[in-house]
Design a protein around this motif. Structure first.
Motif, PDB file in Angstrom:
ATOM      1  N   LYS A 124      51.920  37.247  43.060  1.00  0.00           N
ATOM      2  CA  LYS A 124      51.353  38.147  42.480  1.00  0.00           C
ATOM      3  C   LYS A 124      49.906  38.267  43.500  1.00  0.00           C
ATOM      4  N   GLY A 125      49.215  39.307  43.402  1.00  0.00           N
ATOM      5  CA  GLY A 125      47.912  39.527  44.197  1.00  0.00           C
ATOM      6  C   GLY A 125      46.768  38.904  43.567  1.00  0.00           C
ATOM      7  N   GLY A 126      45.664  38.822  44.575  1.00  0.00           N
ATOM      8  CA  GLY A 126      44.308  38.366  43.908  1.00  0.00           C
ATOM      9  C   GLY A 126      44.430  37.050  43.522  1.00  0.00           C
ATOM     10  N   VAL A 127      45.258  36.023  43.918  1.00  0.00           N
ATOM     11  CA  VAL A 127      45.508  34.676  43.247  1.00  0.00           C
ATOM     12  C   VAL A 127      44.730  33.692  44.120  1.00  0.00           C
ATOM     13  N   GLY A 128      43.849  34.040  45.426  1.00  0.00           N
ATOM     14  CA  GLY A 128      43.241  33.073  46.239  1.00  0.00           C
ATOM     15  C   GLY A 128      43.988  32.848  47.643  1.00  0.00           C
ATOM     16  N   ARG A 129      44.895  33.547  47.889  1.00  0.00           N
ATOM     17  CA  ARG A 129      45.506  33.305  49.124  1.00  0.00           C
ATOM     18  C   ARG A 129      44.735  33.122  50.125  1.00  0.00           C
ATOM     19  N   THR A 130      43.917  34.306  50.558  1.00  0.00           N
ATOM     20  CA  THR A 130      43.211  34.403  51.752  1.00  0.00           C
ATOM     21  C   THR A 130      42.053  33.153  51.388  1.00  0.00           C
ATOM     22  N   THR A 131      41.615  33.096  50.290  1.00  0.00           N
ATOM     23  CA  THR A 131      40.235  32.098  50.290  1.00  0.00           C
ATOM     24  C   THR A 131      40.799  30.721  50.526  1.00  0.00           C
ATOM     25  N   LEU A 132      41.970  30.411  50.276  1.00  0.00           N
ATOM     26  CA  LEU A 132      42.699  28.979  50.331  1.00  0.00           C
ATOM     27  C   LEU A 132      43.006  29.074  51.670  1.00  0.00           C
ATOM     28  N   ARG A 139      46.001  20.929  42.755  1.00  0.00           N
ATOM     29  CA  ARG A 139      45.332  22.157  42.002  1.00  0.00           C
ATOM     30  C   ARG A 139      43.712  22.110  42.644  1.00  0.00           C
ATOM     31  N   VAL A 140      43.435  23.566  42.432  1.00  0.00           N
ATOM     32  CA  VAL A 140      41.971  23.611  43.097  1.00  0.00           C
ATOM     33  C   VAL A 140      41.234  24.196  41.598  1.00  0.00           C
ATOM     34  N   HIS A 141      40.125  23.571  41.585  1.00  0.00           N
ATOM     35  CA  HIS A 141      39.245  24.131  40.248  1.00  0.00           C
ATOM     36  C   HIS A 141      38.792  25.493  40.358  1.00  0.00           C
ATOM     37  N   ARG A 142      38.481  26.072  39.418  1.00  0.00           N
ATOM     38  CA  ARG A 142      37.850  27.425  39.487  1.00  0.00           C
ATOM     39  C   ARG A 142      36.192  27.216  39.491  1.00  0.00           C
ATOM     40  N   ASP A 143      35.597  27.677  40.430  1.00  0.00           N
ATOM     41  CA  ASP A 143      34.024  27.692  40.758  1.00  0.00           C
ATOM     42  C   ASP A 143      33.346  28.952  41.312  1.00  0.00           C
ATOM     43  N   GLU A 144      32.421  29.155  40.885  1.00  0.00           N
ATOM     44  CA  GLU A 144      31.759  30.504  41.220  1.00  0.00           C
ATOM     45  C   GLU A 144      31.304  30.145  42.536  1.00  0.00           C
ATOM     46  N   ALA A 145      31.149  28.895  42.951  1.00  0.00           N
ATOM     47  CA  ALA A 145      30.633  28.657  44.187  1.00  0.00           C
ATOM     48  C   ALA A 145      31.550  29.316  45.367  1.00  0.00           C
ATOM     49  N   VAL A 146      32.800  29.505  45.112  1.00  0.00           N
ATOM     50  CA  VAL A 146      33.789  29.957  46.038  1.00  0.00           C
ATOM     51  C   VAL A 146      33.407  31.310  46.367  1.00  0.00           C
ATOM     52  N   PRO A 147      33.548  32.359  45.530  1.00  0.00           N
ATOM     53  CA  PRO A 147      33.327  33.520  45.888  1.00  0.00           C
ATOM     54  C   PRO A 147      31.883  33.710  46.334  1.00  0.00           C
ATOM     55  N   GLU A 148      30.658  33.062  46.132  1.00  0.00           N
ATOM     56  CA  GLU A 148      29.459  32.849  46.620  1.00  0.00           C
ATOM     57  C   GLU A 148      29.316  32.530  47.887  1.00  0.00           C
ATOM     58  N   ASN A 188      45.632  27.523  41.652  1.00  0.00           N
ATOM     59  CA  ASN A 188      44.070  27.684  41.906  1.00  0.00           C
ATOM     60  C   ASN A 188      43.657  28.104  40.833  1.00  0.00           C
ATOM     61  N   GLN A 189      42.182  28.051  40.684  1.00  0.00           N
ATOM     62  CA  GLN A 189      41.338  28.678  39.663  1.00  0.00           C
ATOM     63  C   GLN A 189      41.577  27.738  38.368  1.00  0.00           C
ATOM     64  N   VAL A 190      41.684  26.532  38.604  1.00  0.00           N
ATOM     65  CA  VAL A 190      42.205  25.800  37.213  1.00  0.00           C
ATOM     66  C   VAL A 190      40.735  25.608  36.596  1.00  0.00           C
TER      67      VAL A 190
HETATM   68  N1  LIG Z   1      38.919  28.567  43.397  1.00  0.00           N
HETATM   69  C1  LIG Z   1      38.491  29.597  42.959  1.00  0.00           C
HETATM   70  N2  LIG Z   1      37.325  29.733  42.226  1.00  0.00           N
HETATM   71  C2  LIG Z   1      36.833  30.749  41.860  1.00  0.00           C
HETATM   72  N3  LIG Z   1      36.999  32.042  42.346  1.00  0.00           N
HETATM   73  C3  LIG Z   1      38.209  31.965  43.204  1.00  0.00           C
HETATM   74  C4  LIG Z   1      38.997  30.771  43.600  1.00  0.00           C
HETATM   75  N4  LIG Z   1      39.645  31.058  44.723  1.00  0.00           N
HETATM   76  C5  LIG Z   1      39.868  32.604  44.706  1.00  0.00           C
HETATM   77  N5  LIG Z   1      38.558  33.027  44.061  1.00  0.00           N
HETATM   78  C6  LIG Z   1      38.086  34.273  44.062  1.00  0.00           C
HETATM   79  O1  LIG Z   1      39.261  34.989  43.411  1.00  0.00           O
HETATM   80  C7  LIG Z   1      39.459  36.510  44.334  1.00  0.00           C
HETATM   81  C8  LIG Z   1      40.829  36.627  45.040  1.00  0.00           C
HETATM   82  O2  LIG Z   1      40.753  35.760  46.048  1.00  0.00           O
HETATM   83  P1  LIG Z   1      41.452  36.202  47.474  1.00  0.00           P
HETATM   84  O3  LIG Z   1      41.660  34.942  48.202  1.00  0.00           O
HETATM   85  O4  LIG Z   1      41.151  37.531  47.897  1.00  0.00           O
HETATM   86  O5  LIG Z   1      43.049  36.473  46.682  1.00  0.00           O
HETATM   87  P2  LIG Z   1      44.503  36.879  47.441  1.00  0.00           P
HETATM   88  O6  LIG Z   1      44.240  36.719  48.935  1.00  0.00           O
HETATM   89  O7  LIG Z   1      45.553  36.204  47.044  1.00  0.00           O
HETATM   90  O8  LIG Z   1      44.508  38.487  47.021  1.00  0.00           O
HETATM   91  C9  LIG Z   1      38.227  36.455  44.922  1.00  0.00           C
HETATM   92  O9  LIG Z   1      37.151  37.083  44.544  1.00  0.00           O
HETATM   93  C10 LIG Z   1      37.688  34.966  45.228  1.00  0.00           C
HETATM   94  O10 LIG Z   1      36.621  34.648  45.663  1.00  0.00           O
END
Ligand SMILES: Nc1ncnc2c1ncn2[C@@H]1O[C@H](COP(=O)(O)OP(=O)(O)O)[C@@H](O)[C@H]1O
Ligand SMILES: [Mg+2]
Length: 261
Positions: free
Chosen positions: A10-18, A206-215, A179-181
Protein backbone atom coordinates in the motif's frame (compact mmCIF):
# COMPACT_ATOMS: atom_id res chain seq x y z
CA UNK A 1 25.97 -7.23 -0.08
CA UNK A 2 24.90 -4.29 2.06
CA UNK A 3 21.62 -3.60 0.36
CA UNK A 4 18.25 -2.99 2.03
CA UNK A 5 15.08 -2.02 0.20
CA UNK A 6 11.82 -0.68 1.63
CA UNK A 7 8.62 -1.79 -0.05
CA UNK A 8 4.92 -2.00 0.72
CA UNK A 9 1.77 -3.23 -0.99
CA UNK A 10 0.00 0.00 0.00
CA UNK A 11 1.05 3.62 -0.52
CA UNK A 12 1.34 6.31 2.13
CA UNK A 13 2.56 3.93 4.85
CA UNK A 14 5.88 5.69 5.51
CA UNK A 15 8.42 4.03 3.21
CA UNK A 16 10.10 7.29 2.25
CA UNK A 17 9.99 8.65 5.80
CA UNK A 18 11.53 5.44 7.14
CA UNK A 19 14.15 5.23 4.39
CA UNK A 20 15.37 8.71 5.32
CA UNK A 21 15.19 8.23 9.08
CA UNK A 22 16.81 4.79 9.02
CA UNK A 23 19.55 6.31 6.87
CA UNK A 24 20.14 8.87 9.64
CA UNK A 25 19.98 6.17 12.33
CA UNK A 26 22.47 3.91 10.52
CA UNK A 27 24.78 6.85 9.96
CA UNK A 28 24.66 7.59 13.69
CA UNK A 29 25.79 4.00 14.27
CA UNK A 30 28.90 4.79 12.26
CA UNK A 31 27.94 3.49 8.82
CA UNK A 32 28.37 5.33 5.59
CA UNK A 33 24.90 5.37 4.03
CA UNK A 34 23.70 5.95 0.50
CA UNK A 35 19.93 6.38 0.04
CA UNK A 36 18.62 5.50 -3.41
CA UNK A 37 15.22 6.70 -4.61
CA UNK A 38 13.58 4.39 -7.15
CA UNK A 39 10.15 6.02 -6.78
CA UNK A 40 9.25 8.49 -9.53
CA UNK A 41 7.62 10.75 -6.92
CA UNK A 42 11.24 11.76 -6.22
CA UNK A 43 10.43 12.79 -2.66
CA UNK A 44 13.30 11.19 -0.75
CA UNK A 45 15.47 14.22 -1.54
CA UNK A 46 13.08 16.46 0.43
CA UNK A 47 13.41 14.24 3.53
CA UNK A 48 17.18 14.51 3.25
CA UNK A 49 17.29 18.28 3.10
CA UNK A 50 17.66 18.97 -0.62
CA UNK A 51 15.57 21.78 -2.14
CA UNK A 52 12.50 21.21 -4.35
CA UNK A 53 14.45 22.92 -7.12
CA UNK A 54 17.00 20.06 -7.17
CA UNK A 55 16.04 18.22 -10.35
CA UNK A 56 19.05 16.00 -10.97
CA UNK A 57 18.87 12.27 -10.49
CA UNK A 58 19.59 8.84 -11.89
CA UNK A 59 16.66 8.75 -14.33
CA UNK A 60 17.22 12.09 -16.12
CA UNK A 61 20.96 11.32 -15.86
CA UNK A 62 20.60 7.89 -17.47
CA UNK A 63 22.26 8.89 -20.74
CA UNK A 64 25.19 10.67 -19.09
CA UNK A 65 26.73 8.11 -16.79
CA UNK A 66 26.44 4.43 -15.99
CA UNK A 67 28.39 4.81 -12.75
CA UNK A 68 25.98 5.83 -10.02
CA UNK A 69 28.89 6.60 -7.66
CA UNK A 70 29.58 9.79 -9.59
CA UNK A 71 25.93 10.87 -9.18
CA UNK A 72 25.72 10.55 -5.39
CA UNK A 73 24.83 13.90 -3.84
CA UNK A 74 25.99 14.88 -0.40
CA UNK A 75 23.11 15.98 1.82
CA UNK A 76 23.40 18.26 4.89
CA UNK A 77 23.38 15.26 7.27
CA UNK A 78 26.18 13.54 5.37
CA UNK A 79 23.96 10.73 4.06
CA UNK A 80 24.69 10.24 0.37
CA UNK A 81 21.70 10.47 -1.95
CA UNK A 82 20.92 9.10 -5.38
CA UNK A 83 17.66 10.88 -6.22
CA UNK A 84 15.27 9.52 -8.84
CA UNK A 85 15.30 12.98 -10.42
CA UNK A 86 12.61 15.02 -12.12
CA UNK A 87 11.96 12.80 -15.12
CA UNK A 88 9.70 13.07 -18.14
CA UNK A 89 7.26 10.27 -18.94
CA UNK A 90 9.56 9.07 -21.73
CA UNK A 91 12.52 8.96 -19.33
CA UNK A 92 10.48 7.05 -16.74
CA UNK A 93 9.34 4.54 -19.33
CA UNK A 94 12.89 4.02 -20.65
CA UNK A 95 14.13 3.43 -17.10
CA UNK A 96 11.36 0.90 -16.39
CA UNK A 97 12.08 -0.84 -19.69
CA UNK A 98 15.77 -1.19 -18.74
CA UNK A 99 14.82 -2.57 -15.31
CA UNK A 100 12.47 -5.09 -16.93
CA UNK A 101 14.52 -6.13 -19.95
CA UNK A 102 18.14 -6.02 -18.80
CA UNK A 103 18.65 -8.43 -15.90
CA UNK A 104 22.16 -7.00 -15.35
CA UNK A 105 21.14 -3.33 -15.25
CA UNK A 106 20.43 -2.82 -11.56
CA UNK A 107 23.12 -5.19 -10.29
CA UNK A 108 25.80 -3.50 -12.43
CA UNK A 109 24.90 -0.07 -11.10
CA UNK A 110 24.50 -1.13 -7.48
CA UNK A 111 27.51 -3.45 -7.42
CA UNK A 112 30.22 -0.81 -6.89
CA UNK A 113 28.15 0.73 -4.06
CA UNK A 114 27.00 -2.32 -2.14
CA UNK A 115 30.35 -4.05 -2.29
CA UNK A 116 32.18 -1.01 -0.93
CA UNK A 117 33.30 -1.85 2.63
CA UNK A 118 31.48 0.24 5.18
CA UNK A 119 28.72 1.40 2.86
CA UNK A 120 25.03 0.54 3.27
CA UNK A 121 22.59 1.27 0.44
CA UNK A 122 18.97 1.89 1.48
CA UNK A 123 16.43 1.90 -1.35
CA UNK A 124 13.02 3.60 -1.37
CA UNK A 125 10.67 1.76 -3.76
CA UNK A 126 7.26 2.70 -5.14
CA UNK A 127 4.24 1.03 -3.53
CA UNK A 128 2.67 -2.07 -5.04
CA UNK A 129 4.04 -3.96 -8.03
CA UNK A 130 6.67 -2.11 -10.07
CA UNK A 131 9.58 -2.70 -12.43
CA UNK A 132 11.90 -1.48 -9.67
CA UNK A 133 10.56 -4.02 -7.16
CA UNK A 134 10.86 -6.86 -9.68
CA UNK A 135 14.48 -5.92 -10.40
CA UNK A 136 15.31 -5.45 -6.72
CA UNK A 137 13.88 -8.88 -5.82
CA UNK A 138 16.55 -10.45 -8.05
CA UNK A 139 19.36 -8.95 -5.95
CA UNK A 140 20.62 -10.44 -2.71
CA UNK A 141 19.32 -7.44 -0.76
CA UNK A 142 17.20 -7.54 2.37
CA UNK A 143 13.59 -6.47 1.88
CA UNK A 144 11.81 -4.46 4.54
CA UNK A 145 8.05 -4.52 4.15
CA UNK A 146 6.39 -1.49 5.75
CA UNK A 147 2.88 -1.98 7.12
CA UNK A 148 0.45 0.14 9.08
CA UNK A 149 -1.28 -1.30 12.13
CA UNK A 150 -4.70 -1.20 10.51
CA UNK A 151 -7.16 -3.68 9.06
CA UNK A 152 -6.24 -2.90 5.46
CA UNK A 153 -2.53 -3.67 6.02
CA UNK A 154 -3.37 -6.84 7.97
CA UNK A 155 -5.50 -7.95 5.02
CA UNK A 156 -2.54 -7.59 2.64
CA UNK A 157 -0.25 -9.83 4.72
CA UNK A 158 -1.24 -13.15 3.06
CA UNK A 159 -0.60 -11.54 -0.32
CA UNK A 160 2.86 -10.28 0.72
CA UNK A 161 3.75 -13.62 2.30
CA UNK A 162 2.78 -15.50 -0.84
CA UNK A 163 5.84 -16.56 -2.81
CA UNK A 164 4.50 -15.03 -6.02
CA UNK A 165 4.71 -11.56 -4.44
CA UNK A 166 8.23 -11.48 -3.07
CA UNK A 167 9.67 -14.46 -4.89
CA UNK A 168 11.05 -17.46 -3.00
CA UNK A 169 14.53 -16.03 -2.38
CA UNK A 170 13.39 -12.53 -1.44
CA UNK A 171 10.74 -14.01 0.86
CA UNK A 172 13.46 -15.70 2.92
CA UNK A 173 15.15 -12.36 3.49
CA UNK A 174 12.00 -10.32 4.09
CA UNK A 175 11.48 -8.44 7.33
CA UNK A 176 8.59 -6.30 8.45
CA UNK A 177 8.20 -2.92 10.12
CA UNK A 178 4.88 -1.77 11.53
CA UNK A 179 4.77 2.01 11.29
CA UNK A 180 2.58 4.63 12.95
CA UNK A 181 1.72 2.48 15.94
CA UNK A 182 -0.70 4.35 18.20
CA UNK A 183 -0.95 2.48 21.45
CA UNK A 184 -4.08 4.29 22.64
CA UNK A 185 -6.04 2.75 19.79
CA UNK A 186 -7.33 -0.73 20.63
CA UNK A 187 -7.47 -1.77 16.95
CA UNK A 188 -3.95 -0.50 16.38
CA UNK A 189 -2.62 -2.44 19.37
CA UNK A 190 -4.46 -5.61 18.36
CA UNK A 191 -3.19 -5.48 14.76
CA UNK A 192 0.39 -4.84 15.95
CA UNK A 193 0.17 -7.88 18.25
CA UNK A 194 -1.28 -9.96 15.41
CA UNK A 195 1.71 -9.00 13.22
CA UNK A 196 4.17 -9.81 16.00
CA UNK A 197 2.67 -13.26 16.63
CA UNK A 198 2.26 -14.12 12.98
CA UNK A 199 5.67 -12.88 11.80
CA UNK A 200 7.85 -13.92 14.74
CA UNK A 201 11.51 -13.17 14.07
CA UNK A 202 10.70 -11.60 10.71
CA UNK A 203 9.10 -8.69 12.56
CA UNK A 204 11.97 -6.23 12.75
CA UNK A 205 10.26 -3.61 14.84
CA UNK A 206 7.51 -1.08 15.31
CA UNK A 207 7.64 2.69 14.97
CA UNK A 208 5.26 4.83 16.99
CA UNK A 209 3.05 7.44 15.42
CA UNK A 210 4.28 10.91 16.36
CA UNK A 211 3.40 14.24 14.78
CA UNK A 212 7.05 15.17 15.27
CA UNK A 213 7.79 12.94 12.24
CA UNK A 214 5.88 15.02 9.63
CA UNK A 215 6.87 18.22 11.46
CA UNK A 216 10.56 17.32 11.24
CA UNK A 217 10.10 16.58 7.56
CA UNK A 218 8.30 19.88 6.94
CA UNK A 219 11.12 21.75 8.63
CA UNK A 220 13.66 19.76 6.59
CA UNK A 221 15.37 18.45 9.71
CA UNK A 222 15.84 14.90 10.88
CA UNK A 223 13.57 13.71 13.67
CA UNK A 224 16.76 13.02 15.67
CA UNK A 225 17.52 16.72 15.63
CA UNK A 226 13.93 17.99 15.74
CA UNK A 227 12.51 15.79 18.51
CA UNK A 228 15.30 13.93 20.30
CA UNK A 229 12.94 12.87 23.12
CA UNK A 230 10.38 11.25 20.77
CA UNK A 231 9.65 7.52 21.25
CA UNK A 232 10.29 7.23 17.51
CA UNK A 233 14.02 7.76 18.11
CA UNK A 234 14.32 4.59 20.19
CA UNK A 235 12.23 2.67 17.62
CA UNK A 236 14.46 3.79 14.76
CA UNK A 237 17.63 3.04 16.69
CA UNK A 238 16.42 -0.49 17.51
CA UNK A 239 15.61 -1.20 13.87
CA UNK A 240 18.89 0.32 12.68
CA UNK A 241 20.83 -1.89 15.12
CA UNK A 242 18.99 -4.97 13.80
CA UNK A 243 19.81 -3.99 10.21
CA UNK A 244 23.41 -3.36 11.17
CA UNK A 245 23.69 -6.82 12.74
CA UNK A 246 22.36 -8.39 9.54
CA UNK A 247 25.05 -6.71 7.47
CA UNK A 248 28.36 -7.87 8.91
CA UNK A 249 30.36 -6.34 6.09
CA UNK A 250 28.92 -2.90 6.64
CA UNK A 251 31.67 -1.82 9.00
CA UNK A 252 34.91 -0.19 8.03
CA UNK A 253 35.95 2.94 6.28
CA UNK A 254 34.99 3.76 2.78
CA UNK A 255 36.98 5.91 0.44
CA UNK A 256 33.87 6.97 -1.40
CA UNK A 257 33.34 10.68 -1.81
CA UNK A 258 30.07 12.32 -2.69
CA UNK A 259 29.63 15.18 -5.13
CA UNK A 260 28.73 18.52 -3.59
CA UNK A 261 25.42 20.01 -4.66
N1 LIG B 1 5.85 7.26 12.47
C1 LIG B 1 5.12 8.24 11.93
N2 LIG B 1 4.39 9.08 12.72
C2 LIG B 1 3.62 10.04 12.17
N3 LIG B 1 3.51 10.28 10.84
C3 LIG B 1 4.23 9.48 10.01
C4 LIG B 1 5.07 8.45 10.50
N4 LIG B 1 5.64 7.83 9.42
C5 LIG B 1 5.19 8.47 8.32
N5 LIG B 1 4.34 9.47 8.66
C6 LIG B 1 3.61 10.36 7.75
O1 LIG B 1 2.84 9.57 6.85
C7 LIG B 1 2.75 10.19 5.57
C8 LIG B 1 3.18 9.21 4.49
O2 LIG B 1 4.58 8.94 4.64
P1 LIG B 1 5.51 8.63 3.37
O3 LIG B 1 6.86 8.35 3.92
O4 LIG B 1 5.38 9.70 2.34
O5 LIG B 1 4.83 7.29 2.84
P2 LIG B 1 5.13 6.41 1.52
O6 LIG B 1 6.53 6.72 1.08
O7 LIG B 1 4.95 5.00 1.97
O8 LIG B 1 4.10 6.83 0.50
C9 LIG B 1 3.64 11.43 5.65
O9 LIG B 1 2.84 12.55 5.89
C10 LIG B 1 4.55 11.14 6.84
O10 LIG B 1 5.00 12.32 7.48
MG1 LIG C 1 7.20 7.50 -0.72
Amino acid sequence: MNLVYLMSPKGGVGRTTLTANLAFALQRLGHQVVALDLDCQNSLRLHLGLPVSEQRGIVPGLQHSSDWRSQIMETPSGVGLLPYGEASQTQRESFDALLRQDPEFLGQRLGPLVNQPGCIVLVDLPSGPSAALEAMKKTAGISLVVMLADGASAATLPLVEHESYLGIDARKSAFYIVNQVYIRSRLNRDVTEFFEQRLGAAMLGRVHRDEAVPEANASQRSVFEYAPASAVIQDLENIARSISRMLPEAYGHSAMTFSQN
